[in-house]
Write an enzyme that holds these catalytic residues in place. Structure first.
Site, PDB file in Angstrom:
ATOM      1  N   TRP A   1      47.654 -29.549 -58.829  1.00  0.00           N
ATOM      2  CA  TRP A   1      46.296 -29.919 -59.236  1.00  0.00           C
ATOM      3  C   TRP A   1      46.277 -30.713 -60.515  1.00  0.00           C
ATOM      4  CZ3 TRP A   1      41.935 -30.319 -56.692  1.00  0.00           C
ATOM      5  CH2 TRP A   1      41.917 -29.764 -55.408  1.00  0.00           C
TER       6      TRP A   1
ATOM      7  N   ASP B   1      40.577 -27.018 -66.088  1.00  0.00           N
ATOM      8  CA  ASP B   1      40.267 -26.806 -64.675  1.00  0.00           C
ATOM      9  C   ASP B   1      40.569 -25.337 -64.363  1.00  0.00           C
ATOM     10  OD1 ASP B   1      40.168 -26.636 -61.934  1.00  0.00           O
ATOM     11  OD2 ASP B   1      41.519 -28.329 -61.560  1.00  0.00           O
TER      12      ASP B   1
ATOM     13  N   LYS C   1      36.556 -20.627 -54.516  1.00  0.00           N
ATOM     14  CA  LYS C   1      37.565 -19.597 -54.635  1.00  0.00           C
ATOM     15  C   LYS C   1      36.898 -18.278 -55.060  1.00  0.00           C
ATOM     16  CE  LYS C   1      40.388 -23.418 -55.124  1.00  0.00           C
ATOM     17  NZ  LYS C   1      40.947 -23.675 -53.818  1.00  0.00           N
TER      18      LYS C   1
END
Lengths: 366, 366
Positions: free
Chosen positions: A104, A178, A202
């Site tokens: 990511w 993030d 999530k």
């Protein structure tokens, strides 16, 4: 019927109570005669849902008053562009520092190059992204525009166990984080960060909602090419209602926030998450049949990638797991093997069922 | 209990059958043991939902094979930037032509100025946005980058009753159409347009999903600043799965598409919409108590703004309407008065109930 446990990395399992309430309220929310999906976002009913969701999230994370909570669209990948488009207007020539810890943060690095000069201040590439580079090894840029980290790498299964101090080495650059795949899973001190963002799918709710928590003085520094609909200042000034927000996703997120409060909040969830992760990692460390390759002090409590030592058994492992009600355990294609995502809504019983199955599978195939 | 009819301009009423099915499937979709919200977007279950939704939309609008259907995020306001960011890479110096027909095309014009040179080829401003400028009066740019129109203005209540031919005057410029608030309400010939986009929250499903239908040869011409997550070519190449799509919104949209097919498709909906609009406009034209100010041949079948001649009665009108189960009739703040949005999911009975109420209210207050 077999109890189902869903280990998807996201979109992911939601609390059963939340889904039950959503089903019960689907055709008529609180006697309004409308589904939440049918409400004008500017009507009193939806405004009350929006306000409660924002307030509950502020409570859960103890967000200080000088931070705005924004509800956005576009997910983490969208935010990879939206973050630099919002922060680079003040000093377009300044360097953006990144810590490269996996898939990511790698995507964030690539996208940011469209909007500014990028410097990778530390990378875990040499370890195959099985570690978090220690703060002491970061080579930060003085006067950096900002520093970007991803504190939980969903694919690689590494997680920051510390909040880095960067002010001294950067002349006070903002720290952008993030937190998509572990927000609300552990206590954090929001004041140690300057921008926190995450896709909802999530620990928060349905895909299609993105959360950003932004220190107010960072609003208003967007690049001229930043779309109005993604300009944090415009969104903040309009209470996340500049464009029609993803109303139903916000409603579900709000139900999840209420559920988290009933569970005892983030502190209580963190204790449960520590216990769940310990159960699974302890088993992985006790057997030669399976393997987790992440350095112990960098392991994620949320995403646990693991491998069967005999990978020719992968297909039968997944098939038998599914037959036992243990779903979506296949690892990300870039890593291979298996991955168990054990977010807030995964009960301890789910991890126990997984470990029991893994033990039995190992016994049968050893 | 009073039957509820919801005249919101969007998010708006959904078919009751769709909401009932969504409620019934909330905790366990088709025996999967998962809610649709909990499914990995790359799993077989959600892929089947996505494929069916795309195929059904293609069937409903008879989308030719050389057009891609994209599922996006960001809504109409997002698309105001995303359209020029995707189309202006080939000839950044070319002029974008707009037809200014109301609030929404006005916002599109303002946003596009960030990404290119803009020319307003025709405007209905002089009429107070109560008309669609006839094609003969458009002053198009030869070699325009593209021409942007909004074929139904949600706020102003005007609607195109024709598909404009622009090729001869522009050397074949693409025609880009914002169809947010009337897509699927009337038959269209997709081949007469080059890009069609719309937010879902009127005739399609929940807010947070945006649809774009793009002729394939227009993919791959994005500006360097276009975020990857909003680059149509990247989205098309990844089957609308480059970033996690708004899965639950796509599922609901898919249920709406199935419902539309059961109703007889777009042709059958168009006949119902003509009848519903006729009932309301005929009444408005027959009374001096209320007034619709839009020119008859520019009137929208979807959004019907109207005014009480005595505006001091507005508050009591809205209160009594609500008491009679007629919700969200307040006009947009920029126009004032009232607005009845009568999308596909509004049954004829809802329009009949509205007209009966309006008649009774007029009788009591005349």
């Amino acid at each position: 019927m077999t109890t189902i446990y869903n280990f998807s990395a996201g979109p992911a399992v939601l609390p059963k109570e939340v889904l039950q309430q959503a089903a019960a309220e689907m055709l008529d929310w609180h006697g309004s005669g409308m589904s939440v999906m049918e409400m004008s976002h500017r009507g009193a009913e939806f405004m009350s849902i929006m306000d409660a969701a924002q307030k509950d999230l502020r409570d859960l994370l103890a967000v200080p008053a000088n931070y705005q909570i924004l509800f956005l669209q576009g997910g983490g990948l969208g935010e990879n562009a939206i973050v630099p488009m919002n922060l680079m207007g003040k000093r377009p020539e300044a360097t953006i520092d990144f810590i490269h810890t996996g898939s990511w943060s790698g995507k964030s690095i690539k996208e940011a190059q469209k909007y500014g000069k990028v410097h990778v201040a530390a990378s875990a590439a040499a370890s195959g992204f099985t570690t978090i580079p220690p703060r002491a090894e970061w080579n930060l840029t003085p006067d950096a525009a900002y520093v970007h980290i991803c504190t939980n790498e969903t694919i690689d299964g590494v997680e920051f166990q510390f909040a880095p101090e960067i002010a001294a080495d950067t002349n006070g650059a903002p720290l952008v984080v993030d937190m998509s795949s572990h927000i609300l899973s552990r206590q954090i001190d929001v004041s140690k960060y300057d921008v926190i963002f995450g896709g909802a799918q999530k620990n928060i709710g349905p895909a299609g909602l993105t959360i950003a928590i932004v220190r107010e003085d960072l609003l208003g520094h967007s690049l001229p090419v930043c779309p109005s609909a993604f300009d944090w200042k415009i969104i903040a000034d309009n209470g996340s209602m500049y464009n029609t927000p993803p109303t139903y996703a916000i409603y579900i997120a709000g139900l999840v926030f209420q559920w988290l409060k009933r569970q005892g909040g983030v502190a209580a969830m963190e204790q449960k998450n520590i216990a769940k992760a310990k159960l699974l990692y302890d088993y992985l460390d006790s057997t030669d049949f399976y393997e987790n390759r992440v350095e112990k002090n960098s392991r994620s409590r949320m995403n646990v990638p693991f491998f069967l030592k005999d990978e020719s058994l992968n297909t039968v492992f997944l098939a038998e797991a599914k037959a036992n009600g243990l779903l979506q355990l296949k690892g990300h294609k870039s890593v291979g093997g298996m991955r168990a995502s054990i977010y807030n809504a995964m009960p301890m019983e789910g991890v126990q069922a997984l470990v029991s199955f893994m033990q039995e599978f190992a016994r049968q195939h050893s």
